[in-house]
Design a protein around this motif. Sequence first.
Motif, PDB file in Angstrom:
ATOM      1  N   THR A  85      60.166  54.731  12.054  1.00  0.00           N
ATOM      2  CA  THR A  85      61.445  55.009  11.408  1.00  0.00           C
ATOM      3  C   THR A  85      61.184  55.594  10.030  1.00  0.00           C
ATOM      4  O   THR A  85      60.199  55.249   9.385  1.00  0.00           O
ATOM      5  CB  THR A  85      62.317  53.732  11.321  1.00  0.00           C
ATOM      6  N   ARG A  86      62.050  56.502   9.611  1.00  0.00           N
ATOM      7  CA  ARG A  86      61.937  57.107   8.281  1.00  0.00           C
ATOM      8  C   ARG A  86      62.899  56.404   7.330  1.00  0.00           C
ATOM      9  O   ARG A  86      64.010  56.054   7.708  1.00  0.00           O
ATOM     10  CB  ARG A  86      62.315  58.585   8.321  1.00  0.00           C
ATOM     11  N   SER A  87      62.450  56.265   6.070  1.00  0.00           N
ATOM     12  CA  SER A  87      63.279  55.680   5.015  1.00  0.00           C
ATOM     13  C   SER A  87      63.100  56.503   3.751  1.00  0.00           C
ATOM     14  O   SER A  87      62.042  57.114   3.552  1.00  0.00           O
ATOM     15  CB  SER A  87      62.837  54.248   4.704  1.00  0.00           C
ATOM     16  N   VAL A  96      60.067  60.942   2.073  1.00  0.00           N
ATOM     17  CA  VAL A  96      60.420  59.795   2.913  1.00  0.00           C
ATOM     18  C   VAL A  96      59.141  59.009   3.186  1.00  0.00           C
ATOM     19  O   VAL A  96      58.039  59.532   3.032  1.00  0.00           O
ATOM     20  CB  VAL A  96      61.063  60.212   4.261  1.00  0.00           C
ATOM     21  N   SER A  99      57.690  53.911   8.734  1.00  0.00           N
ATOM     22  CA  SER A  99      57.290  52.536   9.031  1.00  0.00           C
ATOM     23  C   SER A  99      57.334  52.333  10.534  1.00  0.00           C
ATOM     24  O   SER A  99      58.083  53.000  11.249  1.00  0.00           O
ATOM     25  CB  SER A  99      58.246  51.540   8.369  1.00  0.00           C
TER      26      SER A  99
END
Length: 147
Positions: A85-87, A96, A99
């Motif tokens: 997942t990108r954050s 970004v 994780s």
Amino acid sequence: MLTNIPNLRSDAGLASALRVSLARLTRRLRRQAAHHSLTPTQLATLSAVERHTAMTPSELAEHEKVQPPSMTRVVAKLEERGLLTRSPHPTDRRQVTVSVTPQGATLLKEERRAKEAWLAQRLKELTPEERATLRAAAPILEKLSKM
């Protein structure tokens, strides 16, 4: 056993024997993979992100020794499959971080379990002395892998 091979007496001979043996073992371990259809690069990327918690795609590319555009494609595929997942980056809004998702962590756990089960079975086929030699060599191989 390798100790009967005459060229192991030289560093070059040892290097050659280790290269061949480790490559062969790596191929055998890859065949034990859980049935997930990830490429070796995707699997290495997922594992690197898990080890380092959260990384930018640029950091991943550098870590995995690939070009940033290639890593961007790998990350996109893993994200598409729900494994990463990108954050937003905590300090740089232009970047970004990626994780591992719970699904990605589960896949890695299954992957490791399958490979370790296969390897544990092979180790049982060795003599106690051979297993002791491998126990002594494990820290040295780890050291070599980090040089």
